[in-house]
Design an enzyme around this catalytic site. Structure first.
Site, PDB file in Angstrom:
ATOM      1  N   ASP A 205       1.835  -4.944   8.622  1.00 35.54           N
ATOM      2  CA  ASP A 205       0.671  -4.078   8.491  1.00 35.54           C
ATOM      3  C   ASP A 205      -0.567  -4.983   8.375  1.00 35.54           C
ATOM      4  OD1 ASP A 205      -1.407  -2.437   7.595  1.00 35.54           O
ATOM      5  OD2 ASP A 205      -0.051  -1.132   6.473  1.00 35.54           O
TER       6      ASP A 205
ATOM      7  N   PHE B 162       0.863  -1.187   0.000  1.00 33.21           N
ATOM      8  CA  PHE B 162       0.000   0.000   0.000  1.00 33.21           C
ATOM      9  C   PHE B 162       0.900   1.237   0.000  1.00 33.21           C
ATOM     10  CE2 PHE B 162      -2.865   3.145   1.815  1.00 33.21           C
ATOM     11  CZ  PHE B 162      -4.069   2.842   1.199  1.00 33.21           C
TER      12      PHE B 162
ATOM     13  N   ARG C 156     -12.868  -4.561  -7.065  1.00 31.77           N
ATOM     14  CA  ARG C 156     -12.565  -5.257  -5.819  1.00 31.77           C
ATOM     15  C   ARG C 156     -13.837  -5.472  -4.997  1.00 31.77           C
ATOM     16  NH1 ARG C 156      -8.522  -2.613  -1.384  1.00 31.77           N
ATOM     17  NH2 ARG C 156     -10.312  -1.231  -1.231  1.00 31.77           N
TER      18      ARG C 156
ATOM     19  N   TYR D  70     -10.849   1.507  10.849  1.00 30.32           N
ATOM     20  CA  TYR D  70     -12.067   1.786  10.068  1.00 30.32           C
ATOM     21  C   TYR D  70     -12.393   0.734   9.015  1.00 30.32           C
ATOM     22  CZ  TYR D  70      -8.509   3.912   6.967  1.00 30.32           C
ATOM     23  OH  TYR D  70      -7.405   4.139   6.201  1.00 30.32           O
ATOM     24  N   LYS D  71     -11.558  -0.293   8.878  1.00 29.10           N
ATOM     25  CA  LYS D  71     -11.854  -1.333   7.878  1.00 29.10           C
ATOM     26  C   LYS D  71     -12.684  -2.433   8.558  1.00 29.10           C
ATOM     27  CE  LYS D  71      -8.109   0.124   4.919  1.00 29.10           C
ATOM     28  NZ  LYS D  71      -6.671   0.128   4.691  1.00 29.10           N
TER      29      LYS D  71
HETATM   30  C1  LIG Z   1      -5.936   1.306   4.489  1.00 30.11           C
HETATM   31  C2  LIG Z   1      -4.475   1.111   4.599  1.00 30.11           C
HETATM   32  C3  LIG Z   1      -3.661   2.088   5.195  1.00 30.11           C
HETATM   33  C4  LIG Z   1      -4.243   3.383   5.658  1.00 30.11           C
HETATM   34  O1  LIG Z   1      -3.339   4.176   6.363  1.00 30.11           O
HETATM   35  P1  LIG Z   1      -3.851   5.426   7.194  1.00 30.11           P
HETATM   36  O2  LIG Z   1      -2.616   6.168   7.523  1.00 30.11           O
HETATM   37  O3  LIG Z   1      -4.519   4.900   8.434  1.00 30.11           O
HETATM   38  O4  LIG Z   1      -4.777   6.220   6.342  1.00 30.11           O
HETATM   39  C5  LIG Z   1      -2.313   1.808   5.329  1.00 30.11           C
HETATM   40  N1  LIG Z   1      -1.781   0.641   4.892  1.00 30.11           N
HETATM   41  C6  LIG Z   1      -2.542  -0.310   4.305  1.00 30.11           C
HETATM   42  C7  LIG Z   1      -1.936  -1.590   3.853  1.00 30.11           C
HETATM   43  C8  LIG Z   1      -3.899  -0.086   4.119  1.00 30.11           C
HETATM   44  O5  LIG Z   1      -4.647  -1.008   3.507  1.00 30.11           O
END
Ligand SMILES: *Cc1c(COP(=O)(O)O)cnc(C)c1O
Length: 411
Positions: free
Chosen positions: A196, A124, A370, A221-222
């Site tokens: 992560d 990500f 997705r 939030y997921k």
């Molecule tokens: C959703 C997501 C994030 C989001 O990061 P924020 O800093 O909390 O906005 C980070 N890493 C991954 C792999 C994600 O899927």
């Protein structure tokens, strides 16, 4: 697979009643809980109470009376069992990005003499951007990002690598990495690991302690349904807590915040990862959202997640008109998170047309459609209906209408 079988699957589902604990809009099939979890009903009343009574009436007394001050610890401890962590190792705060900055800094200072942060090309982006920012700050002698393909991680664990930074479930393809094996291989080479858990916490069993993980971050939030912008969490293994440092040493992470000492002093426990004042409204929402998990077995969640996705795949594959949708996720469910990715040259427009028809999925550039599966509130009948609507959108070529090709700011 026919509709009677679908009804049978819902009847036999031990998690079916959980759906009643969520607020879900009518005429909507929500297959995007991997991006923003649905609203648990308990959150509505909790937020109203925190605003009206705690803030509105009790004002600043609430830091003690309603224990606002301990929310980051309290919420962290509620998340801990979901990710296989014993007490005193998880805290709720900030965003994943900010928490990664803290953990990357910690790991690099524990593993001096090495400078490489190894990650995957397809991680990500924010995870990679945070390493790039730290590298600019510290210089490449101390922090250098190296990216490899997922299948080349093992052979890239060389002795210049300080930190292995991996996302357990790939946000595009849903590919699930083997936490236990990769952590062990990294440790054998003197490498610290940061996992992560954005797409794994609340989606599948995670065993941080058992896998001997050093550090982890994850999202509120997921799959944890904490609401938009919900605070994230981080994990630091007990064995590192007296040795680590982190540079965002704010007052909330001081050994005695209310001594107002001019010098920072670490409490040498997980609290040192706090920085500034917590967002009480947001953290209260996440706290209430986590109550949904109280009587839930994560193994049951995993079983249903796999079943939902497998039904989705088999229904899609039984429709010849959907042959242009190419499955980019593995068909091996043991190597997959709780989402499916399909590529299609008109993925964006198909996604928009699905949303208009009440099926909420999402699009990820360049050409991925997705679908996320959230077993607490998604039924097998939802999957049946969603694929029916997908067939309709593709068969009628509804998605070719110009209005489905206008991109909003957020995709
Ligand atoms: C959703 C997501 C994030 C989001 O990061 P924020 O800093 O909390 O906005 C980070 N890493 C991954 C792999 C994600 O899927």
């Amino acid at each position: 697979m026919n509709f009677n079988e679908i009804v049978g699957l819902d009847k036999a589902d031990p998690l079916a009643s959980k759906r009643d604990e969520f607020e879900l809009p009518a005429h909507t099939i929500y297959l995007d809980g991997n991006s923003l979890g649905a609203l648990p009903k308990a959150v509505k009343s909790r937020v109203a109470e925190v605003v009206t009574q705690q803030w509105g009436n009790d004002l600043i007394k609430s830091w003690n009376v309603h224990n606002w001050i301990d929310l980051p610890i309290h919420v962290g401890e509620k998340i801990a069992p979901i990710i296989g962590a014993a007490k005193g190792q998880v805290i709720c705060c900030d965003s994943i990005s900010i928490n990664l900055f803290k953990l990357l800094s910690s790991a690099l200072t524990l593993n001096t003499g090495r400078n490489v942060v190894l990650s995957t090309q397809d991680n990500f982006p924010t995870d990679l951007y945070m390493v790039q920012g730290l590298s600019d700050l510290l210089g490449t002698d101390l922090c250098q990002l190296k990216l490899v393909q997922e299948q080349h991680i093992k052979q890239s664990l060389t002795d210049d690598v300080a930190v292995l930074l991996l996302t357990q479930v790939n946000f595009r393809t849903g590919q699930l990495l083997d936490m236990q094996t990769l952590t062990k291989l990294a440790h054998d080479k003197g490498i610290l690991v940061i996992w992560d858990l954005a797409h794994s916490a609340g989606a599948l069993p995670v065993e941080l302690d058992k896998c001997n993980v050093d550090f982890a971050v994850g999202c509120g939030y997921k799959y944890l349904n904490g609401g938009p912008g919900s605070p994230a969490f981080l994990y630091v293994a007990k064995r590192h807590q007296s040795a680590v440092k982190q540079p965002l040493s704010g007052w909330m992470g001081h050994a005695k915040p209310f001594a107002f000492d001019a010098n920072y002093q670490s409490p040498e426990n997980i609290n040192q990862y706090l920085c500034g004042t917590p967002s009480v409204l947001a953290m209260s929402a996440l706290d209430a959202a986590l109550d949904v998990w109280q009587n839930v077995s994560i193994a049951q969640v995993r079983d249903k997640s796999i079943a939902l996705a497998n039904v989705f795949i088999s229904l899609v594959q039984s429709q010849s008109c959907l042959a242009d949708l190419r499955l980019c996720s593995t068909e091996n469910s043991s190597q997959r998170g709780s989402q499916l990715a399909f590529s299609h040259e008109s993925a964006f427009a198909i996604c928009q047309a699905l949303i208009e028809k009440g099926v909420i999925a999402d699009f990820r550039a360049p050409n991925i459609l997705r679908f996320g599966f959230t077993p607490l509130y998604t039924s097998f009948e939802d999957i049946w209906n969603a694929v029916g609507i997908l067939v309709d959108v593709v068969n009628t070529r509804l998605y070719t209408e110009p209005r489905f090709n206008l991109a909003g700011k957020v995709t």
